[in-house]
Design a protein around this motif. Structure first.
Motif: not given
Length: 290
Positions: A236-255, A280-286
């Motif tokens: 189970k995973i949650a994607y987390l960002h600060a004003g980085a909607t496009e970047q977090i979608q890229l991370l999600k697609s890679k994961v 611009g911070t992006t990350g994930l918690c799983y």
């Protein structure tokens, strides 16, 4: 609170849990404090995500943050007891980076003298952000299903060692302003487009190295998760960002092109945590589920 749940779940605003989960699962949060110049703000109460994000992008210095005090937790526990809670499970950010856990323990002791029949369990999650948040979400689901406190505590304690955060900052500027990195490293990193990868181990922040550019950083995140899992293990995973909607979608697609995620969602980094890494911070918690 939902009258079908005898166990109330409490956590902090730093768990970054989206509002729809808070409402659906009856999770109760206590707000952190943000000291900005002469203002004292309450995280996600008197200052919201977008307003703080807009301000922080132009800030010349960063605010200070502070955990809630015993009185904040005592007020929450008393309100829940008055609302019919028979037991309270209170989940907090790592005690190695915040005073929230100790403050909650003090509040629980105060209330036990007044209401000795009320059971309060205070847990140091040794985590932060949506690793802490996942524990609250899973505990709340169990509480609504009528699971016992003992079983919920057992699951939560397993998750403490299993849940992991990996994140990267878009810029090293905020780490520099917060005193977490030297000026030379900040300037060199910015020129070379280096993205630091950080995580948490045993309740403390640890560095996982750097990558040149976001694409390489995201590839490294996926590799790190894959290396930590058993073959065919689901997460189970949650994607987390600060004003980085496009970047977090890229991370999600890679994961999700390489790993089997049985549940995922995207959330925004709360202001009290955004202070330390910046826009611009992006990350994930799983965490693994099998």
């Amino acid at each position: 609170m939902n009258l079908t749940a005898k166990i109330a779940i409490v956590t902090d605003s730093t768990a970054c849990i989206p509002n729809y989960f808070l409402e659906e699962l009856n999770i109760h949060t206590v707000a952190y404090y943000i000291h900005r110049n002469n203002e004292v703000l309450r995280d996600l109460v008197s200052i919201q995500y977008q307003e703080f994000l807009n301000w922080l992008s132009t800030a010349k210095s960063i605010p200070q943050t502070a955990s809630p005090g015993p009185g904040d937790y005592l007020s929450m526990y008393e309100n829940l007891a008055e609302g019919g809670a028979q037991e309270i499970l209170s989940l907090h950010m790592t005690s190695k980076g915040s005073g929230a856990y100790q403050a909650a323990l003090a509040a629980a002791d105060m209330l036990r003298e007044k209401l000795p029949q009320l059971r309060i369990e205070v847990v140091d999650t040794l985590n932060v952000a949506l690793c802490q948040g996942w524990m609250a979400i899973e505990a709340a689901r169990e509480a609504l299903a009528g699971t016992s406190m003992e079983s919920i505590l057992e699951k939560t304690k397993r998750m403490i060692s299993q849940a992991r955060i990996i994140q990267t900052a878009d810029t090293l500027r905020y780490l520099y302003m917060g005193g977490r990195i030297g000026k030379a490293a900040h300037l060199a990193g910015s020129m070379l487009n280096l993205k630091p990868l950080i995580s948490m181990q045993d309740g403390e922040i640890v560095a996982l190295g750097v990558a040149r550019g976001l694409n390489k950083a995201y590839e490294k995140m996926v590799n790190l998760i894959q290396a930590a899992l058993q073959p065919d293990q689901k997460i189970k995973i949650a994607y987390l960002h600060a004003g980085a909607t496009e970047q977090i979608q890229l991370l999600k697609s890679k994961v999700e092109s390489r790993l089997e995620c049985v549940e995922s969602f995207t959330a925004e980094l709360c202001p009290a945590l955004m202070v330390h890494t910046g826009p611009g911070t992006t990350g994930l918690c799983y965490f693994p589920v099998n």
